[in-house]
Scaffold this active site. Structure first.
Site, PDB file in Angstrom:
ATOM      1  N   HIS A 149       0.876  -1.179   0.000  1.00 44.65           N
ATOM      2  CA  HIS A 149       0.000   0.000   0.000  1.00 44.65           C
ATOM      3  C   HIS A 149       0.912   1.227   0.000  1.00 44.65           C
ATOM      4  O   HIS A 149       1.581   1.497   0.992  1.00 44.65           O
ATOM      5  CB  HIS A 149      -0.877   0.028   1.250  1.00 44.65           C
ATOM      6  CG  HIS A 149      -1.791  -1.148   1.394  1.00 44.65           C
ATOM      7  ND1 HIS A 149      -3.112  -1.113   1.020  1.00 44.65           N
ATOM      8  CD2 HIS A 149      -1.567  -2.392   1.893  1.00 44.65           C
ATOM      9  CE1 HIS A 149      -3.674  -2.286   1.276  1.00 44.65           C
ATOM     10  NE2 HIS A 149      -2.749  -3.083   1.815  1.00 44.65           N
TER      11      HIS A 149
ATOM     12  N   HIS B 122      -8.561 -10.319   0.821  1.00 45.19           N
ATOM     13  CA  HIS B 122      -8.345 -10.074   2.244  1.00 45.19           C
ATOM     14  C   HIS B 122      -9.516 -10.738   2.951  1.00 45.19           C
ATOM     15  O   HIS B 122     -10.670 -10.347   2.745  1.00 45.19           O
ATOM     16  CB  HIS B 122      -8.318  -8.572   2.515  1.00 45.19           C
ATOM     17  CG  HIS B 122      -8.180  -8.215   3.961  1.00 45.19           C
ATOM     18  ND1 HIS B 122      -7.366  -7.198   4.388  1.00 45.19           N
ATOM     19  CD2 HIS B 122      -8.753  -8.715   5.092  1.00 45.19           C
ATOM     20  CE1 HIS B 122      -7.434  -7.099   5.708  1.00 45.19           C
ATOM     21  NE2 HIS B 122      -8.281  -8.007   6.149  1.00 45.19           N
TER      22      HIS B 122
ATOM     23  N   HIS C 238      -2.090 -12.715   3.149  1.00 42.37           N
ATOM     24  CA  HIS C 238      -1.674 -12.562   4.559  1.00 42.37           C
ATOM     25  C   HIS C 238      -2.323 -13.549   5.531  1.00 42.37           C
ATOM     26  O   HIS C 238      -3.037 -13.163   6.460  1.00 42.37           O
ATOM     27  CB  HIS C 238      -1.826 -11.117   5.054  1.00 42.37           C
ATOM     28  CG  HIS C 238      -3.072 -10.382   4.661  1.00 42.37           C
ATOM     29  ND1 HIS C 238      -4.328 -10.898   4.772  1.00 42.37           N
ATOM     30  CD2 HIS C 238      -3.227  -9.118   4.170  1.00 42.37           C
ATOM     31  CE1 HIS C 238      -5.214 -10.005   4.367  1.00 42.37           C
ATOM     32  NE2 HIS C 238      -4.577  -8.917   4.002  1.00 42.37           N
TER      33      HIS C 238
ATOM     34  N   ASP D 231       2.636  -6.729   2.711  1.00 42.58           N
ATOM     35  CA  ASP D 231       1.492  -5.903   3.090  1.00 42.58           C
ATOM     36  C   ASP D 231       1.975  -4.580   3.683  1.00 42.58           C
ATOM     37  O   ASP D 231       1.396  -4.054   4.649  1.00 42.58           O
ATOM     38  CB  ASP D 231       0.556  -6.623   4.054  1.00 42.58           C
ATOM     39  CG  ASP D 231      -0.820  -5.956   4.168  1.00 42.58           C
ATOM     40  OD1 ASP D 231      -1.121  -5.080   3.327  1.00 42.58           O
ATOM     41  OD2 ASP D 231      -1.580  -6.307   5.085  1.00 42.58           O
TER      42      ASP D 231
ATOM     43  N   HIS E  42       1.848   4.308   8.126  1.00 41.76           N
ATOM     44  CA  HIS E  42       1.105   5.385   8.783  1.00 41.76           C
ATOM     45  C   HIS E  42       2.106   6.218   9.566  1.00 41.76           C
ATOM     46  O   HIS E  42       3.189   5.731   9.930  1.00 41.76           O
ATOM     47  CB  HIS E  42       0.042   4.832   9.736  1.00 41.76           C
ATOM     48  CG  HIS E  42      -0.984   3.978   9.084  1.00 41.76           C
ATOM     49  ND1 HIS E  42      -2.033   4.501   8.364  1.00 41.76           N
ATOM     50  CD2 HIS E  42      -1.114   2.622   9.029  1.00 41.76           C
ATOM     51  CE1 HIS E  42      -2.775   3.509   7.895  1.00 41.76           C
ATOM     52  NE2 HIS E  42      -2.243   2.365   8.284  1.00 41.76           N
TER      53      HIS E  42
END
Length: 445
Positions: A63, A179, A237, A310, A314
């Site tokens: 991401h 997911h 995942h 993954d 942040h």
């Protein structure tokens, strides 16, 4: 202009073999692999004595937050972190703002990556409850796959309508990647936790809120749909021992249903919440040491096919918020390969198996054209690893835009000595080249 390189004295790791050889790079491709090659005029020589030469890692799940969330990450920063970590290609997720749920949004991401990405790139099309027409119209060569959030996501990207799910699995022109977590179960668990603790739920409650039962229920549903429609399914995942029985061991070639796990599930366990708190909060959650050991064994036997990251950055300030506001996700690409190699030093995975899981398997699974192997004629995406030089991690060296790593203070037993992207030296062990740009991944479909 591509560089001409001769890499000498390396230990190559490729397709289940380890052997000493020289490798010549010309025109962005691997020209020759042979026991001993003489340098040509104008050719730069890289003496790789004592180093492992691997095909560059292909990360099938990242991401990078662009567009719309670039205060915390973007393609330029995260792709530079990739090449510093030995990752030469990535496949990026659709839950940006706006989400990549139609052709126009997808192609806008490709256009941006062409301008700034230091690594090779591809972008998934996202499924929603109302974009089945966009899924039907997708050119199979335009994306590695279609991402279906069968668990929690933001906005319209949680696909929870049974008829829509059935249609997506029936009509998808590419592999479906999922997911898998059951949202109603998670919501009930979180409501119970909030009733007890309010907003300040302890971090160690995270794997109980996003429970193993929620993972197992959703993964079973995805596999049931895939079997009903003959869909090519890749479940992302895997975080629990419970889910492993749903997958078959053995080589990835020929499987219709495959599984992936991530490096943090091999490294951390629930005991680490006390030290790292929300810094290791991610979805699905890091669970017990017993889960970690079972996942590692499943990776060793090929029951889990792919090892990825993954990567989901942040800001540290966001991670410091109380549980209900602290976002889920970890920055991982810069240290992912070294993290995987820790299991080699521990003796629980072979080096050949790690290379299979991080590079060969995603290349085969997604039909990536002419990448993912050390083969003459293939793209020269190469990673040189120094297994004798330890690497202590510090925040000062983090290249991801968020500026922190869950591995700070940990010393890896190997270092990334160099990374070549399409035959050009993108990482020399100290810095990322500003001149190297990746290419759009092609799919041989």
């Amino acid at each position: 202009m591509h560089d001409a390189w001769l890499i000498t004295n390396a230990e190559l790791v490729n397709e289940g073999r380890r052997f000493h050889a020289d490798l010549r790079v010309r025109g962005g491709r691997i020209e020759t692999i042979a026991p001993s090659l003489a340098a040509r005029p104008g050719e730069r020589v890289y003496d790789a004595a004592g180093l492992w030469l691997l095909p560059g890692m292909i990360d099938d799940q990242v991401h990078f937050r662009e567009p719309g969330l670039t205060h915390k990450a973007d393609i330029a920063h995260e792709s530079r972190a990739c090449v510093a970590g030995g990752i030469t290609s990535y496949m990026e997720m659709p839950n940006t703002r706006p989400p990549a749920t139609n052709r126009e949004a997808l192609e806008a991401k490709y256009a941006r990556a062409a301008e700034v990405s230091a690594a090779n790139y591809a972008f998934y099309l996202g499924a929603t409850n109302d974009n089945l027409d966009d899924i039907r119209a997708l050119d199979p060569k335009a994306a590695p796959g279609i991402k279906v959030f069968m668990g929690a996501s933001t906005g319209n990207m949680l696909v929870d309508d049974p008829d829509t799910l059935d249609g997506i699995f029936r009509e998808a022109p590419t592999p479906i990647i999922t997911h898998c977590e059951d949202t109603p179960m998670i919501a009930a668990n979180e409501a119970a936790a909030r009733a007890r603790w309010g907003d300040a739920i302890p971090p160690e409650q995270h794997p109980l809120i996003r429970s193993r039962e929620a993972c197992l229920k959703s993964t079973r549903l995805a596999i049931e749909l895939a079997r009903r429609h003959g869909t090519r399914l890749h479940v992302l995942h895997i975080s629990t021992a419970d889910e492993l029985v749903l997958f078959e061991p053995g080589p990835v070639a020929g499987k219709r249903i495959t599984a992936e796990t991530c490096v943090h599930f091999l490294h951390f366990c629930d005991a680490d919440y006390a030290r790292l708190g929300h810094r290791i909060k991610c979805n699905p959650a890091i669970k017990t040491a017993a889960d970690r050991e079972a996942i590692t064994r499943a990776l060793a036997e090929g029951r889990i096919d792919v090892l990825a990251t993954d990567h989901a950055p942040h800001l540290a300030s966001e991670k410091a918020e109380p549980y209900v506001r602290a976002p889920s996700g970890l920055p991982l690409v810069q240290y992912a390969l070294q993290c995987a190699l820790e299991r080699v030093f521990d003796g629980v995975l072979t080096l050949e198996r790690v290379v299979e899981a991080v590079t060969h398997a995603p290349a085969t699974l997604f039909q990536v054209a002419e990448r993912g192997y050390l083969r003459e004629g293939y793209a020269a995406d190469l990673t040189l690893v120094d297994p004798r030089r330890p690497h202590p991690v510090s925040a000062a060296e983090v290249l991801s835009k968020c500026g922190w790593s869950p591995f700070e203070g940990f010393t890896f037993r190997s270092s990334i000595a160099a990374t070549f992207v399409n035959g050009r030296l993108a990482w020399d062990g100290r810095r990322v080249s500003d001149e190297v740009r990746g290419q759009r991944l092609a799919f041989a479909r």
